[in-house]
Design a protein around this motif. Structure first.
Motif, PDB file in Angstrom:
ATOM      1  N   ARG A  68     133.534 -52.242  -9.353  1.00 28.51           N
ATOM      2  CA  ARG A  68     134.147 -53.424  -9.862  1.00 28.51           C
ATOM      3  C   ARG A  68     134.491 -54.306  -8.662  1.00 28.51           C
ATOM      4  N   GLY A  69     134.708 -54.088  -7.762  1.00 29.39           N
ATOM      5  CA  GLY A  69     135.029 -55.302  -6.724  1.00 29.39           C
ATOM      6  C   GLY A  69     133.935 -55.915  -5.956  1.00 29.39           C
ATOM      7  N   THR A  70     132.644 -55.453  -6.266  1.00 27.65           N
ATOM      8  CA  THR A  70     131.468 -55.899  -5.392  1.00 27.65           C
ATOM      9  C   THR A  70     130.842 -56.713  -6.590  1.00 27.65           C
ATOM     10  N   GLY A  71     131.433 -57.540  -7.543  1.00 27.99           N
ATOM     11  CA  GLY A  71     130.887 -58.083  -8.784  1.00 27.99           C
ATOM     12  C   GLY A  71     130.042 -59.513  -8.033  1.00 27.99           C
ATOM     13  N   PHE A  72     130.771 -59.845  -7.074  1.00 31.95           N
ATOM     14  CA  PHE A  72     130.337 -61.303  -6.456  1.00 31.95           C
ATOM     15  C   PHE A  72     128.987 -60.988  -5.951  1.00 31.95           C
ATOM     16  N   LEU A  73     128.466 -59.739  -5.774  1.00 31.74           N
ATOM     17  CA  LEU A  73     126.873 -59.724  -5.316  1.00 31.74           C
ATOM     18  C   LEU A  73     125.868 -60.278  -6.097  1.00 31.74           C
ATOM     19  N   SER A  74     126.114 -60.222  -7.163  1.00 32.08           N
ATOM     20  CA  SER A  74     125.179 -60.808  -8.329  1.00 32.08           C
ATOM     21  C   SER A  74     125.031 -62.372  -7.932  1.00 32.08           C
ATOM     22  N   ASP A  75     126.277 -63.179  -7.581  1.00 32.14           N
ATOM     23  CA  ASP A  75     126.307 -64.569  -7.546  1.00 32.14           C
ATOM     24  C   ASP A  75     125.478 -64.846  -6.314  1.00 32.14           C
ATOM     25  N   ILE A  76     125.660 -63.984  -5.156  1.00 30.05           N
ATOM     26  CA  ILE A  76     125.416 -64.377  -3.849  1.00 30.05           C
ATOM     27  C   ILE A  76     123.826 -63.794  -3.734  1.00 30.05           C
ATOM     28  N   ALA A  77     123.279 -62.880  -4.725  1.00 29.88           N
ATOM     29  CA  ALA A  77     122.082 -62.614  -4.412  1.00 29.88           C
ATOM     30  C   ALA A  77     121.014 -63.544  -5.278  1.00 29.88           C
ATOM     31  N   LEU A  78     121.792 -64.099  -6.216  1.00 31.09           N
ATOM     32  CA  LEU A  78     120.759 -65.240  -7.116  1.00 31.09           C
ATOM     33  C   LEU A  78     120.922 -66.513  -6.158  1.00 31.09           C
ATOM     34  N   ALA A  79     121.975 -66.821  -5.414  1.00 29.12           N
ATOM     35  CA  ALA A  79     121.757 -67.907  -4.549  1.00 29.12           C
ATOM     36  C   ALA A  79     120.755 -67.778  -3.642  1.00 29.12           C
ATOM     37  N   PHE A  80     120.477 -66.671  -2.962  1.00 30.09           N
ATOM     38  CA  PHE A  80     119.481 -66.475  -1.954  1.00 30.09           C
ATOM     39  C   PHE A  80     117.994 -66.435  -2.783  1.00 30.09           C
ATOM     40  N   ILE A  81     117.921 -66.044  -3.859  1.00 30.70           N
ATOM     41  CA  ILE A  81     116.690 -65.769  -4.732  1.00 30.70           C
ATOM     42  C   ILE A  81     116.257 -67.296  -4.942  1.00 30.70           C
ATOM     43  N   ALA A  82     117.242 -68.167  -5.524  1.00 27.01           N
ATOM     44  CA  ALA A  82     116.865 -69.277  -6.125  1.00 27.01           C
ATOM     45  C   ALA A  82     116.612 -70.418  -4.909  1.00 27.01           C
ATOM     46  N   PHE A  83     117.404 -70.211  -3.760  1.00 25.21           N
ATOM     47  CA  PHE A  83     117.158 -71.203  -2.692  1.00 25.21           C
ATOM     48  C   PHE A  83     115.739 -71.057  -2.255  1.00 25.21           C
ATOM     49  N   SER A  84     115.330 -69.919  -1.939  1.00 25.60           N
ATOM     50  CA  SER A  84     113.762 -69.452  -1.433  1.00 25.60           C
ATOM     51  C   SER A  84     112.822 -69.942  -2.596  1.00 25.60           C
ATOM     52  N   THR A  85     113.080 -69.701  -3.895  1.00 29.58           N
ATOM     53  CA  THR A  85     112.136 -70.522  -4.918  1.00 29.58           C
ATOM     54  C   THR A  85     112.039 -71.867  -4.641  1.00 29.58           C
ATOM     55  N   GLY A  86     113.219 -72.650  -4.046  1.00 28.93           N
ATOM     56  CA  GLY A  86     113.111 -73.903  -4.007  1.00 28.93           C
ATOM     57  C   GLY A  86     111.983 -74.610  -3.213  1.00 28.93           C
ATOM     58  N   GLN A  87     111.463 -73.712  -2.290  1.00 30.89           N
ATOM     59  CA  GLN A  87     110.551 -74.298  -1.271  1.00 30.89           C
ATOM     60  C   GLN A  87     109.276 -74.295  -1.934  1.00 30.89           C
ATOM     61  N   PHE A  88     108.745 -74.072  -3.076  1.00 31.84           N
ATOM     62  CA  PHE A  88     107.757 -74.256  -3.768  1.00 31.84           C
ATOM     63  C   PHE A  88     107.531 -75.367  -4.592  1.00 31.84           C
ATOM     64  N   PHE A  89     108.600 -76.079  -4.582  1.00 31.33           N
ATOM     65  CA  PHE A  89     108.601 -77.578  -5.248  1.00 31.33           C
ATOM     66  C   PHE A  89     108.616 -78.643  -4.481  1.00 31.33           C
ATOM     67  N   LYS A  90     107.490 -78.593  -3.726  1.00 30.98           N
ATOM     68  CA  LYS A  90     107.059 -79.707  -2.671  1.00 30.98           C
ATOM     69  C   LYS A  90     106.453 -80.919  -3.743  1.00 30.98           C
TER      70      LYS A  90
END
Length: 493
Positions: A68-90
């Motif tokens: 229950r206490g590590t629910g924040f991991l979903s938000d952080i994981a999404l942040a890393f995944i989304a930021f890396s996806t942004g590199q393809f929008f040149k």
């Protein structure tokens, strides 16, 4: 359960319990990859299975308080995944075929969502709120599995560029669809009447998040100067800003996905620096591992064979299997139709949909957020179905993506396709097959890069080397100063 660690049955979140639990999560995820590697399955599958095994329905090695206490991991994981996806929008790349890619992405995402909604609400007669949120999640595609497959095969060309841009746009569409769907679902639970405002509000919220992410991307570019900042400080600043943005989004209960994607897009276009993305992709695996293992621990295994009165009378296992099949059908037909409309090549029409099958990171992250918002049996059922189907998608998804790259001729395993050599001698006589083979091998050796080190490892190695050089440089300066001081004129010594 490890009784000697948690003697009271339910562990208190002390420092020791938290550290041991994190260690168990990391080790179990790693050990499971040793098994899946032999079966040629992706790491995401290993992590989810490891979470199920150490979770409350199997070995029960990690207490519920930690889960229950590590629910924040979903938000952080999404942040890393989304930021890396942004590199393809040149922007320079998007200008070439931006409208074509948008058309394909909208059609494949929309058709997958529509078919899933027809299945769940019209055929299976499931709850409206549940059906509309599950339909929105059907549009998401996993970028990590596909990018890993492209990197491993060395595929390139128009098919690969189109695929990467479609995936990036696909996740923007899925986030907007999810935001609207979760808003309608929550209003449905509360018995509030439907209104256009309830649709416009989440869209405007996402626009605000998009603009805020762009501002953070500008700040990141200003704070990170390649010539003045050391490589390790660049990594520290980028992680700090990602965490800060993620925290702001969580405070206002919105997904960080779209904003982090905007942040990555603005940074890559302003700084034209892709090395930062490679450093982050080398830094993020432990975080992503913990996120997927935790998702596996949250997986309600017994619920698969039962029905959930909160959503309908169909067993979750039946819903999950049908969702799995119908989403694939929607993705393929949508990609094919879109490619035909924008007059893409025959190979793109036939095989693009095959590469869009994987679904894991983004969908699991949004499902975790959806479960947190919907709560109760409905939220648990949503997360259970997405996790179960994600395991199936990750079993066949990467193989289908690799097959699509091969069939589209984006890469080849045939030696004659890799290099071209003359099959005749200068005098016109035919060369022997052995001579042709030797020439091909020699030509391949000449074209091989001087260093075969992984790009992500190279980025981290450079950071370590620069830090090491700076350290020994300071030592050398101090020694030189000491020598000069001892031997300067007028020194009595």
């Amino acid at each position: 359960m490890l009784n000697f660690l948690y003697p009271d049955g339910e562990a208190v979140s002390t420092v020791s319990v938290a550290i041991i639990s994190i260690s168990i999560i990391l080790i179990s995820g790693f050990l499971m990859t040793r098994v899946t590697k032999k079966l040629r399955l992706p790491n995401v599958t290993a992590y989810i299975v490891a979470g199920i095994l150490i979770g409350p329905f199997c070995l029960n090695l990690v207490p519920q308080s930690i889960i229950r206490g590590t629910g924040f991991l979903s938000d952080i994981a999404l942040a890393f995944i989304a930021f890396s996806t942004g590199q393809f929008f040149k922007f320079d790349v998007l200008k070439k075929n931006g409208l074509k890619v948008i058309c394909i992405a909208v059609l494949e995402a929309l058709l997958a969502s529509v078919l899933v909604f027809i299945l769940t609400y019209c055929i299976l007669r499931l709850n409206l709120a549940f059906s509309i949120v599950l339909s929105a999640l059907a549009s998401a595609t996993a970028p990590a599995s596909i990018m890993m497959t492209i990197r491993q095969t060395g595929a390139k060309g128009d098919f690969v560029e189109t695929l990467l841009q479609v995936i990036a746009l696909d996740n923007i569409i899925s986030l907007v669809a999810y935001s609207v769907a979760i808003s309608i679902a929550l209003n449905s639970f509360q018995g509030m009447p439907f209104s256009v405002v309830k649709i416009i509000q989440p869209v405007l919220t996402n626009v605000a998040v998009l603009l805020l992410g762009a501002l953070f991307g500008l700040i990141l570019k200003l704070m990170i100067q390649p010539k003045t900042r050391s490589t390790d400080n660049r990594l520290i600043i980028s992680v700090a800003l990602l965490f800060a943005f993620c925290g702001i989004c969580t405070f206002f209960e919105v997904s960080p996905l779209l904003g982090c994607m905007s942040m990555g897009t603005v940074y890559i276009n302003l700084a034209e620096d892709d090395k930062l993305f490679k450093q982050l992709s080398y830094f993020s695996p432990p975080i992503l591992l913990m996120f997927f293992v935790r998702s596996g621990m949250s997986f309600d295994l017994p619920a698969l064979v039962n029905t959930s009165g909160a959503i309908g009378s169909s067993p979750l296992l039946v819903i999950g299997v049908l969702y799995f099949v119908v989403r694939i059908l929607g993705k393929y037909c949508g990609a094919f139709t879109g490619s035909v409309l924008v007059k893409k090549s025959k190979d793109t029409r036939k095989y693009l949909g095959l590469a869009l099958i994987p679904q894991a990171g983004v969908a699991i992250g949004l499902a975790a957020m959806g479960a947190r918002s919907l709560k109760g049996e409905t939220g648990a059922a949503l997360e259970t179905i997405i996790l179960a189907s994600s395991v199936l998608y990750e079993l066949i998804g990467p193989a289908c993506a690799k097959l699509s790259l091969y069939l589209s001729k984006s890469y080849s395993t045939k030696l004659e396709d890799l290099v071209d050599v003359q099959e005749q001698n200068s005098d016109g006589s035919e060369k022997k097959q052995l001579e042709i083979l030797i020439e091909r091998i020699q030509k391949i050796q000449k074209e091989l890069p001087a260093h075969t080190i992984n790009e992500e490892e190279e980025a981290f190695t450079e950071a370590a080397e620069s830090q090491n050089t700076a350290f020994w440089g300071e030592i050398q300066k101090k020694n030189m100063k000491e020598i000069i001081r001892k031997h300067k004129p007028g020194d009595k010594k």
